[in-house]
Write an enzyme that holds these catalytic residues in place. Structure first.
Site, PDB file in Angstrom:
ATOM      1  CE1 TYR A  33       1.159  -0.325   4.369  1.00 50.65           C
ATOM      2  CE2 TYR A  33       0.156   1.849   4.366  1.00 50.65           C
ATOM      3  CZ  TYR A  33       0.957   0.899   4.967  1.00 50.65           C
ATOM      4  OH  TYR A  33       1.575   1.200   6.154  1.00 50.65           O
ATOM      5  CG  HIS A 102       0.356 -20.826   2.384  1.00 47.92           C
ATOM      6  ND1 HIS A 102      -0.826 -21.481   2.650  1.00 47.92           N
ATOM      7  CD2 HIS A 102       0.771 -20.316   3.567  1.00 47.92           C
ATOM      8  CE1 HIS A 102      -1.112 -21.375   3.941  1.00 47.92           C
ATOM      9  NE2 HIS A 102      -0.156 -20.668   4.517  1.00 47.92           N
ATOM     10  CD  GLU A 182      10.084   1.939  10.375  1.00 45.84           C
ATOM     11  OE1 GLU A 182       9.900   2.924   9.636  1.00 45.84           O
ATOM     12  OE2 GLU A 182      10.083   0.766   9.962  1.00 45.84           O
ATOM     13  CG  LEU A 207       8.577   2.622   4.679  1.00 37.54           C
ATOM     14  CD1 LEU A 207       8.381   1.395   3.798  1.00 37.54           C
ATOM     15  CD2 LEU A 207       7.226   3.270   4.955  1.00 37.54           C
TER      16      LEU A 207
HETATM   17  N1  PMP Z   1       7.595   3.923   8.869  1.00 36.98           N
HETATM   18  C1  PMP Z   1       6.462   3.193   8.840  1.00 36.98           C
HETATM   19  C2  PMP Z   1       6.459   1.840   9.495  1.00 36.98           C
HETATM   20  C3  PMP Z   1       5.311   3.703   8.214  1.00 36.98           C
HETATM   21  O1  PMP Z   1       4.181   2.961   8.164  1.00 36.98           O
HETATM   22  C4  PMP Z   1       5.339   5.002   7.648  1.00 36.98           C
HETATM   23  C5  PMP Z   1       4.097   5.592   7.036  1.00 36.98           C
HETATM   24  N2  PMP Z   1       3.840   5.108   5.785  1.00 36.98           N
HETATM   25  C6  PMP Z   1       6.533   5.722   7.697  1.00 36.98           C
HETATM   26  C7  PMP Z   1       7.639   5.157   8.317  1.00 36.98           C
HETATM   27  C8  PMP Z   1       6.635   7.098   7.089  1.00 36.98           C
HETATM   28  O2  PMP Z   1       6.652   7.028   5.683  1.00 36.98           O
HETATM   29  P1  PMP Z   1       6.111   8.227   4.782  1.00 36.98           P
HETATM   30  O3  PMP Z   1       6.883   9.434   5.186  1.00 36.98           O
HETATM   31  O4  PMP Z   1       6.432   7.801   3.396  1.00 36.98           O
HETATM   32  O5  PMP Z   1       4.656   8.351   5.052  1.00 36.98           O
END
Ligand code: PMP
Length: 287
Positions: A33, A102, A182, A207
């Site tokens: 997503y 799966h 994070e 991410l």
């Molecule tokens: N880390 C995670 C686990 C997230 O779900 C998100 C939100 N999508 C982010 C960081 C921040 O990413 P972005 O700045 O692209 O929204």
């Protein structure tokens, strides 16, 4: 006004919008997503979100559901049909609908696509930024491919709920060595005594946030130093400032980690300034 959702080629009333029970997203969380901010009727940083979507898809061997131009149109059209001036657009792509097994289905199974859009009240975001977020720390119990924006979010759901139960807004994951990775839906940052911005390297364990990348651009433009390295919970608690970044929160000051106030317990000046300047740096689409 009634809400509209895009589901596999059709715009449907939101209340009736549904996917098949054998959608692999529903059965296996076999999908990815993106969430894109809408500001003044424009998609914020759409090219970067679409590039990350394509990367997530290709890492999981899910084919692209439609040409880039068509998907871009659907995102804008969904925002338009929902009259979203300020808000969020959500797009989800799964490996499609197939009898439960799966292993991947055959190549004839088309990926499934859902797009929704919702307004958000800018004043609420600004009020939150004036108060700042409280954060709790939780062990990072996710798989090691968190660079893929998968809909498999159970650890994130559990972490956010743990935060909520403690009256906090976000949970920060901590790895086995005591370093913050994070947030459950945000990237984590601190500011040290010299005013340097510190955030974990995107090479491993987080991410690669689009908002994070924009803060890098802002810092470069404004002469702020960024150090990409891991930091511990103790270091964060002693930091001058802390903040989180995400498309849904933009730059959000953090004023408390677990029970410890950060700095003087009020939103930091660097985070607040980055928040104010954020939209001077982003790419706004032309819809
Ligand atoms: N880390 C995670 C686990 C997230 O779900 C998100 C939100 N999508 C982010 C960081 C921040 O990413 P972005 O700045 O692209 O929204």
């Amino acid at each position: 006004m009634s809400r509209i959702a895009y589901v596999n080629g059709r715009y449907r009333p939101h209340r009736d919008a549904a996917v098949h029970i054998e959608d692999r997203g529903y059965q296996f969380a076999d999908g990815v997503y993106e969430v894109c901010e809408v500001r003044d009727g424009h998609l914020v940083d759409e090219p970067r979100h679409m590039a990350r979507l394509n990367r997530s898809l290709s890492e999981l061997d899910i084919r692209s559901p439609m040409p880039a131009g068509a998907l871009s149109f659907v995102l804008r059209e969904t925002a338009r049909r929902n009259r979203v001036h300020d808000g969020l657009v959500y797009v989800q792509v799964t490996r499609g609908v197939a009898p439960r097994d799966h292993a991947f289905p055959g190549g004839e199974v088309a990926p499934a696509v859902v797009v929704t859009a919702k307004p958000i009240n800018r004043q609420i975001g600004e009020a939150n930024a004036e108060t700042g977020f409280k954060v709790v720390t939780v062990p990072d119990n996710r798989w090691d491919r968190v660079d893929i924006k998968s809909v498999s979010l159970l650890p994130n759901v559990m972490a956010k709920q743990a935060a909520k139960l403690k009256g906090a807004n976000e949970a920060w994951y901590v790895d086995a060595d005591g370093f913050v990775t994070e947030g459950s839906s945000t990237n984590a940052w601190i500011v040290d005594g010299e005013g340097r911005l510190i955030t974990r390297s995107a090479e491993h364990g987080i991410l690669r946030g689009i908002t994070r990348a924009v803060v890098f651009d802002l810092a470069r433009r404004d002469g702020l130093e960024i150090v990409e390295r891991a930091f511990t919970v103790d270091e964060a608690k002693q930091a001058r400032e802390a903040f989180v970044t995400a498309a849904s929160t933009v730059v959000m000051p953090v004023v408390q980690i677990d029970e410890t106030p950060i700095g003087n317990g009020a939103p930091g000046s660097i985070a607040t300034e980055l928040r104010e300047k954020f939209h001077t740096m982003v790419h706004l689409g032309t819809n």
